[in-house]
Write a protein that holds these residues in place. Structure first.
Motif, PDB file in Angstrom:
ATOM      1  N   GLU A 149     -12.187   5.009   0.231  1.00 44.17           N
ATOM      2  CA  GLU A 149     -12.756   3.975  -0.451  1.00 44.17           C
ATOM      3  C   GLU A 149     -11.605   3.020  -1.279  1.00 44.17           C
ATOM      4  OE1 GLU A 149     -15.604   1.107  -1.488  1.00 44.17           O
ATOM      5  OE2 GLU A 149     -15.254   2.265   0.354  1.00 44.17           O
ATOM      6  N   ALA A 150     -10.884   3.830  -2.003  1.00 46.13           N
ATOM      7  CA  ALA A 150      -9.707   2.976  -2.716  1.00 46.13           C
ATOM      8  C   ALA A 150      -9.086   2.054  -1.672  1.00 46.13           C
ATOM      9  CB  ALA A 150      -8.719   3.906  -3.512  1.00 46.13           C
ATOM     10  N   ALA A 151      -8.769   2.938  -0.631  1.00 51.82           N
ATOM     11  CA  ALA A 151      -7.827   2.026   0.479  1.00 51.82           C
ATOM     12  C   ALA A 151      -8.807   0.687   0.920  1.00 51.82           C
ATOM     13  CB  ALA A 151      -7.606   2.914   1.692  1.00 51.82           C
ATOM     14  N   ARG A 152      -9.956   0.871   1.236  1.00 56.92           N
ATOM     15  CA  ARG A 152     -10.821  -0.127   1.513  1.00 56.92           C
ATOM     16  C   ARG A 152     -10.735  -1.455   0.585  1.00 56.92           C
ATOM     17  NH1 ARG A 152     -15.282  -3.000   1.544  1.00 56.92           N
ATOM     18  NH2 ARG A 152     -15.868  -1.852  -0.490  1.00 56.92           N
ATOM     19  N   ARG A 153     -10.937  -0.972  -0.720  1.00 51.21           N
ATOM     20  CA  ARG A 153     -10.930  -1.929  -1.564  1.00 51.21           C
ATOM     21  C   ARG A 153      -9.372  -2.595  -1.774  1.00 51.21           C
ATOM     22  NH1 ARG A 153     -14.898  -1.466  -5.981  1.00 51.21           N
ATOM     23  NH2 ARG A 153     -16.605  -0.647  -5.016  1.00 51.21           N
ATOM     24  N   ALA A 154      -8.453  -1.728  -1.501  1.00 48.30           N
ATOM     25  CA  ALA A 154      -7.033  -2.099  -1.480  1.00 48.30           C
ATOM     26  C   ALA A 154      -6.759  -3.259  -0.409  1.00 48.30           C
ATOM     27  CB  ALA A 154      -6.037  -1.147  -1.712  1.00 48.30           C
ATOM     28  N   PHE A 189      -1.837   7.460   1.866  1.00 41.65           N
ATOM     29  CA  PHE A 189      -1.518   9.166   1.832  1.00 41.65           C
ATOM     30  C   PHE A 189      -0.156   9.507   1.651  1.00 41.65           C
ATOM     31  CE2 PHE A 189      -5.605   9.188   3.906  1.00 41.65           C
ATOM     32  CZ  PHE A 189      -6.362  10.379   2.979  1.00 41.65           C
ATOM     33  N   ARG A 190       0.876   8.454   1.817  1.00 46.03           N
ATOM     34  CA  ARG A 190       2.123   8.658   1.584  1.00 46.03           C
ATOM     35  C   ARG A 190       2.294   8.627  -0.258  1.00 46.03           C
ATOM     36  NH1 ARG A 190       6.309   4.739   0.265  1.00 46.03           N
ATOM     37  NH2 ARG A 190       4.970   3.092   0.842  1.00 46.03           N
ATOM     38  N   HIS A 191       1.478   8.116  -0.759  1.00 44.92           N
ATOM     39  CA  HIS A 191       1.262   8.092  -2.354  1.00 44.92           C
ATOM     40  C   HIS A 191       0.213   9.188  -2.786  1.00 44.92           C
ATOM     41  CE1 HIS A 191       3.677   4.345  -2.653  1.00 44.92           C
ATOM     42  NE2 HIS A 191       2.709   4.009  -1.672  1.00 44.92           N
ATOM     43  N   PHE A 192      -0.674   9.620  -2.230  1.00 42.74           N
ATOM     44  CA  PHE A 192      -1.952  10.389  -2.595  1.00 42.74           C
ATOM     45  C   PHE A 192      -2.325  10.922  -1.463  1.00 42.74           C
ATOM     46  CE2 PHE A 192      -2.334   6.534  -5.300  1.00 42.74           C
ATOM     47  CZ  PHE A 192      -1.609   7.003  -6.339  1.00 42.74           C
ATOM     48  N   PRO A 193      -1.464  12.344  -1.260  1.00 46.57           N
ATOM     49  CA  PRO A 193      -1.991  12.929  -0.072  1.00 46.57           C
ATOM     50  C   PRO A 193      -3.695  13.545   0.004  1.00 46.57           C
ATOM     51  CG  PRO A 193      -0.548  14.213  -1.464  1.00 46.57           C
ATOM     52  CD  PRO A 193      -0.638  12.814  -2.048  1.00 46.57           C
ATOM     53  N   ASN A 194      -4.097  13.527  -1.113  1.00 48.25           N
ATOM     54  CA  ASN A 194      -5.634  13.830  -1.294  1.00 48.25           C
ATOM     55  C   ASN A 194      -6.206  13.263  -2.610  1.00 48.25           C
ATOM     56  OD1 ASN A 194      -4.627  15.516  -3.620  1.00 48.25           O
ATOM     57  ND2 ASN A 194      -3.998  17.148  -2.037  1.00 48.25           N
ATOM     58  N   ARG A 195      -7.554  13.663  -2.667  1.00 49.96           N
ATOM     59  CA  ARG A 195      -8.384  13.135  -3.824  1.00 49.96           C
ATOM     60  C   ARG A 195      -7.698  13.401  -5.203  1.00 49.96           C
ATOM     61  NH1 ARG A 195     -12.569  13.950  -6.943  1.00 49.96           N
ATOM     62  NH2 ARG A 195     -14.133  12.272  -7.475  1.00 49.96           N
ATOM     63  N   ASP A 196      -7.458  14.605  -5.175  1.00 52.45           N
ATOM     64  CA  ASP A 196      -6.996  15.264  -6.407  1.00 52.45           C
ATOM     65  C   ASP A 196      -5.705  14.627  -7.046  1.00 52.45           C
ATOM     66  OD1 ASP A 196      -8.895  17.247  -6.424  1.00 52.45           O
ATOM     67  OD2 ASP A 196      -7.691  18.827  -5.592  1.00 52.45           O
ATOM     68  N   ALA A 197      -4.742  14.172  -5.803  1.00 53.54           N
ATOM     69  CA  ALA A 197      -3.634  13.518  -6.503  1.00 53.54           C
ATOM     70  C   ALA A 197      -4.007  12.196  -6.955  1.00 53.54           C
ATOM     71  CB  ALA A 197      -2.591  13.347  -5.147  1.00 53.54           C
ATOM     72  N   LEU A 198      -4.965  11.449  -6.340  1.00 59.75           N
ATOM     73  CA  LEU A 198      -5.424  10.032  -6.889  1.00 59.75           C
ATOM     74  C   LEU A 198      -6.064  10.214  -8.123  1.00 59.75           C
ATOM     75  CD1 LEU A 198      -5.853   7.278  -6.513  1.00 59.75           C
ATOM     76  CD2 LEU A 198      -7.892   7.633  -5.053  1.00 59.75           C
ATOM     77  N   MET A 199      -6.839  11.201  -8.408  1.00 58.89           N
ATOM     78  CA  MET A 199      -7.405  11.402  -9.484  1.00 58.89           C
ATOM     79  C   MET A 199      -6.729  11.645 -10.619  1.00 58.89           C
ATOM     80  SD  MET A 199     -10.650  10.591  -9.122  1.00 58.89           S
ATOM     81  CE  MET A 199     -11.312  11.386 -10.855  1.00 58.89           C
ATOM     82  N   HIS A 242       1.744  -7.435  -0.311  1.00 57.14           N
ATOM     83  CA  HIS A 242       2.985  -6.856  -0.875  1.00 57.14           C
ATOM     84  C   HIS A 242       2.951  -6.362  -2.393  1.00 57.14           C
ATOM     85  CE1 HIS A 242       3.756 -10.395  -3.464  1.00 57.14           C
ATOM     86  NE2 HIS A 242       3.255 -11.120  -2.215  1.00 57.14           N
ATOM     87  N   GLY A 243       4.070  -5.595  -2.658  1.00 55.43           N
ATOM     88  CA  GLY A 243       3.857  -5.218  -4.076  1.00 55.43           C
ATOM     89  C   GLY A 243       3.758  -3.701  -4.162  1.00 55.43           C
ATOM     90  N   ASP A 244       3.258  -3.339  -5.278  1.00 60.55           N
ATOM     91  CA  ASP A 244       3.249  -1.841  -5.709  1.00 60.55           C
ATOM     92  C   ASP A 244       1.624  -1.394  -4.835  1.00 60.55           C
ATOM     93  OD1 ASP A 244       2.986   0.648  -6.550  1.00 60.55           O
ATOM     94  OD2 ASP A 244       3.704   0.014  -8.754  1.00 60.55           O
ATOM     95  N   LEU A 245       1.976  -0.829  -3.927  1.00 60.61           N
ATOM     96  CA  LEU A 245       0.546  -0.222  -3.400  1.00 60.61           C
ATOM     97  C   LEU A 245       0.013   0.853  -4.157  1.00 60.61           C
ATOM     98  CD1 LEU A 245      -1.524  -0.093  -1.099  1.00 60.61           C
ATOM     99  CD2 LEU A 245      -0.155   1.300   0.154  1.00 60.61           C
ATOM    100  N   ARG A 246       0.997   1.716  -4.673  1.00 56.46           N
ATOM    101  CA  ARG A 246       0.378   2.772  -5.693  1.00 56.46           C
ATOM    102  C   ARG A 246      -0.453   2.405  -6.648  1.00 56.46           C
ATOM    103  NH1 ARG A 246       1.589   6.027  -9.865  1.00 56.46           N
ATOM    104  NH2 ARG A 246       1.247   8.420  -9.553  1.00 56.46           N
ATOM    105  N   ARG A 247       0.064   1.323  -7.480  1.00 57.45           N
ATOM    106  CA  ARG A 247      -0.530   0.529  -8.680  1.00 57.45           C
ATOM    107  C   ARG A 247      -1.955   0.130  -8.190  1.00 57.45           C
ATOM    108  NH1 ARG A 247      -0.773   1.527 -13.691  1.00 57.45           N
ATOM    109  NH2 ARG A 247      -2.835   1.245 -12.812  1.00 57.45           N
ATOM    110  N   VAL A 248      -1.956  -0.787  -6.781  1.00 59.77           N
ATOM    111  CA  VAL A 248      -3.256  -1.119  -6.395  1.00 59.77           C
ATOM    112  C   VAL A 248      -4.154  -0.153  -6.071  1.00 59.77           C
ATOM    113  CG1 VAL A 248      -4.044  -2.598  -4.560  1.00 59.77           C
ATOM    114  CG2 VAL A 248      -1.878  -3.249  -5.664  1.00 59.77           C
ATOM    115  N   LEU A 249      -3.729   1.032  -5.850  1.00 62.14           N
ATOM    116  CA  LEU A 249      -4.877   2.083  -5.158  1.00 62.14           C
ATOM    117  C   LEU A 249      -5.484   2.544  -6.664  1.00 62.14           C
ATOM    118  CD1 LEU A 249      -2.905   3.601  -2.518  1.00 62.14           C
ATOM    119  CD2 LEU A 249      -4.795   2.468  -2.379  1.00 62.14           C
ATOM    120  N   ILE A 250      -4.529   2.740  -7.458  1.00 65.57           N
ATOM    121  CA  ILE A 250      -4.907   3.298  -8.786  1.00 65.57           C
ATOM    122  C   ILE A 250      -6.112   2.285  -9.557  1.00 65.57           C
ATOM    123  CG2 ILE A 250      -4.194   4.047 -11.193  1.00 65.57           C
ATOM    124  CD1 ILE A 250      -1.616   4.911  -9.916  1.00 65.57           C
TER     125      ILE A 250
END
Length: 224
Positions: free
Chosen positions: A55-60, A68-78, A28-36
Motif C-alpha cells: 500500500e505504501a508503494a501504491r501511495r507512492a 523492496f530495494r529499500h524495505f525488504p519486508n514490513r518490519d523494515a518499513l515499520m 524522481h528523488g528519494d524513493l525511500r523518503r517518499v515510502l516512509i
C-alpha cells in the motif's frame, strides 16, 4: 423502457469518502523518503496495522516490487517509520526546551514533560508506534534506542541539577524520573485507549488537564 434509479447525493458522498486517496506518480528523488511519508500517512489514517509495503508503494505511485530495494519486508518499513516518528518527537522536545530558562532546571523539567504530553496527544498513532514494542524491533532500531537513551539522560541531568540547586525535596532523582515518566506515559496511553470521556475530560480540555496534572506532580516533588 427501463429507468435507472438515481443515486442520492448522500450515498454518493459516502462511497466517495471510502475510496483510498489516488496515488501520486513517483518521478524522481528519494524513493525511500517518499515510502516512509506514505507509511506515516497510512498510520495517521488507520493506525499502525494499516501499514503494508504494497500500500505504501501504491501511495507512492510505484510498482509493488519497487520498495523492496529499500524495505525488504514490513518490519523494515515499520522500523523506518518509528525512527521518523521518534525524530519528530525529539524535535518537539528540543524546541520546547530551547524556550526554557537555563537557570531554572525544574521549569526545564516541566517543559520536557509538557512537550512529551502535547506531542503524544496530537500524534497518538505515531506515539503508539514508538512507545510499543508490537510494531518494530526496538533492539535493531539503533536511532530510536539512541534517542531514547539521550532523552532519559537529559531528564536525569535536569533533575540532578534541580536537586543540586535545592529545588527538589526528594533526594532519589531516579525515583522522581521513573514517577514522572509513568505519569506522562500513563496519561498519553489514557488518550490512546479512549479513557478520557469516562473521567470527564473532553478533547478540548485534554492539554489543559495534562498541564494541570504535571503541575500537581511538580508541586509534590518541589522544595517549598
Amino acid at each position: 423502457m427501463r429507468t435507472t434509479a438515481k443515486r442520492s447525493p448522500a450515498k454518493s458522498r459516502r462511497r466517495t469518502a471510502r475510496r483510498a486517496p489516488t496515488p501520486k506518480p513517483y518521478h524522481h528523488g528519494d524513493l525511500r523518503r517518499v515510502l516512509i511519508d506514505a507509511a506515516l500517512q497510512l498510520v495517521g489514517e488507520g493506525g499502525p496495522d494499516a501499514v503494508s509495503v504494497r500500500e505504501a508503494a501504491r501511495r507512492a505511485g510505484v510498482s509493488p516490487g519497487a520498495p523492496f530495494r529499500h524495505f525488504p519486508n514490513r518490519d523494515a518499513l515499520m522500523t523506518a517509520v518509528a525512527e521518523e516518528a521518534q525524530r519528530r518527537f525529539r524535535a518537539e522536545i528540543e524546541a520546547a526546551l530551547s524556550e526554557a530558562a537555563a537557570s531554572d532546571p525544574l521549569a526545564k523539567f516541566r517543559c520536557l514533560g509538557l512537550a512529551y504530553l502535547r506531542w503524544a496527544m496530537r500524534n497518538p498513532t505515531h506515539f503508539e508506534i514508538i512507545s510499543s514494542r508490537r510494531f518494530f524491533d526496538h533492539d535493531r532500531a539503533a536511532n530510536v534506542s539512541r534517542d531514547n537513551t539521550e532523552l532519559i539522560d537529559m531528564t536525569e541531568r535536569t533533575l540532578a541539577e534541580a536537586f543540586a540547586r535545592g529545588q527538589l525535596r526528594v533526594s532519589d532523582v531516579r525515583w522522581v524520573q521513573i514517577a514522572g515518566r509513568a505519569l506522562v506515559y500513563g496519561f498519553a496511553r489514557m488518550n490512546i485507549d479512549g479513557h478520557f470521556p469516562r473521567w470527564g475530560v473532553t478533547e478540548a480540555e485534554a492539554e489543559r488537564t495534562a498541564a494541570g496534572i504535571l503541575d500537581l506532580f511538580i508541586a509534590g516533588i518541589a522544595r517549598r
